[in-house]
Design an enzyme around this catalytic site. Sequence first.
Site, PDB file in Angstrom:
ATOM      1  N   LYS A  52       0.851  -1.206   0.000  1.00  0.00           N
ATOM      2  CA  LYS A  52       0.000   0.000   0.000  1.00  0.00           C
ATOM      3  C   LYS A  52       0.885   1.255   0.000  1.00  0.00           C
ATOM      4  O   LYS A  52       0.609   2.224  -0.704  1.00  0.00           O
ATOM      5  CB  LYS A  52      -0.951  -0.030   1.204  1.00  0.00           C
ATOM      6  N   GLN A  96      -4.540  -1.784   9.631  1.00  0.00           N
ATOM      7  CA  GLN A  96      -4.406  -3.085   8.976  1.00  0.00           C
ATOM      8  C   GLN A  96      -4.994  -4.186   9.868  1.00  0.00           C
ATOM      9  O   GLN A  96      -4.637  -4.307  11.033  1.00  0.00           O
ATOM     10  CB  GLN A  96      -2.921  -3.366   8.678  1.00  0.00           C
ATOM     11  N   ASP A 119     -11.226   2.363   4.012  1.00  0.00           N
ATOM     12  CA  ASP A 119     -11.542   0.941   3.840  1.00  0.00           C
ATOM     13  C   ASP A 119     -13.057   0.741   3.681  1.00  0.00           C
ATOM     14  O   ASP A 119     -13.504  -0.320   3.275  1.00  0.00           O
ATOM     15  CB  ASP A 119     -11.087   0.152   5.089  1.00  0.00           C
TER      16      ASP A 119
END
Length: 297
Positions: A52, A96, A119
């Site tokens: 990422k 994460q 997200d």
Amino acid sequence: MTTIIDGNAIADRIRADLTDCVDDLVAAGTRPGLATVLMSDDDASETYVSMKHRACAEMGIENIHDEIDPSAPAEVLFERIDELNEDPSVHGILVQMPVPDHVEKRTVLERIDPLKDVDAFHPENVGRMVAGHARYKPCTPHGIQKILAAEGIETEGKDAVVVGRSDIVGKPMANLLVQYGEGGNATTTVCHSRTENLAEKTRDADIVIAAAGVPEMIDGSMLSDGVVVIDVGVNRVEADTEKGYELVGDVEFESAKEKASAITPVPGGVGPLTIAMLTYNTVKAASLQSGVDVDLP
Ligand code: NDP
């Protein structure tokens, strides 16, 4: 002829267009910023976060990275999220997953400012998507919509079967497929570990989206001729390679390819889109927070 879908090529095109959006935002005085927080020693999580970072760096998105000791109290993570929520240079926040067992995942997701929730897991963003006016779409299902659109694969009126009902892939994927409009209007069946006669369902499908996390569980005998197969699974299986493993999908590629009109490989199919759509959401977040309009791809 079966089309082997090149996820890297589709992601490259999207990233090129997004880089133009980043340039427009920077010209207007806003550099998009993504904060990533890792609270894990897990190898795979570290790899995902570094992928990422690389994607952000290539596009001119600022990346702020934090690592929190997995044994630290949950409050350390929550306080860091609060700081990032307040930081105007941070437009997107990604914690994460998975977080350690002593940190309640739901609290983490709800702590992130919904406007910075790139997200798209915050209940406000889930609710907006379900109601048909998504602010951000979850990256993997959104990426799959982009794959289908790029390949000219119509979903309207088609029978789609989604194998898996997780909050990050299966459920939002099914939800996007039943929405009105482009990339939706499909008749959608969601299968999971309690589904009986899975093969009957997949054989009836025009589009099969496999997101179960079970290596090669769907083979050609479970598919009809001409089906479109999107394989989300990324599974490590032991192999005689330098690393001692190889990655395989949830679909047995060779036999499925014999039936499919189009199929995504693993790796190189869905994965690149997941990361591209994270940068998409970050650019969109920067646009929403700065009030500078950009032409998203
Ligand atoms: P989860 O483990 O959260 O969910 C798996 C789902 O599959 C569950 O709903 C489960 O059912 C269902 N399932 C498990 N076994 C079977 C079975 N034998 N038959 C039918 N359904 C079954 O996984 P995720 O959704 O997070 O991920 C799925 C896969 O996709 C993983 O391999 C993951 O690594 C990969 N992935 C890939 C991404 C990418 O970018 N390429 C992004 C995200 C994930 P039940 O609910 O009943 O337990």
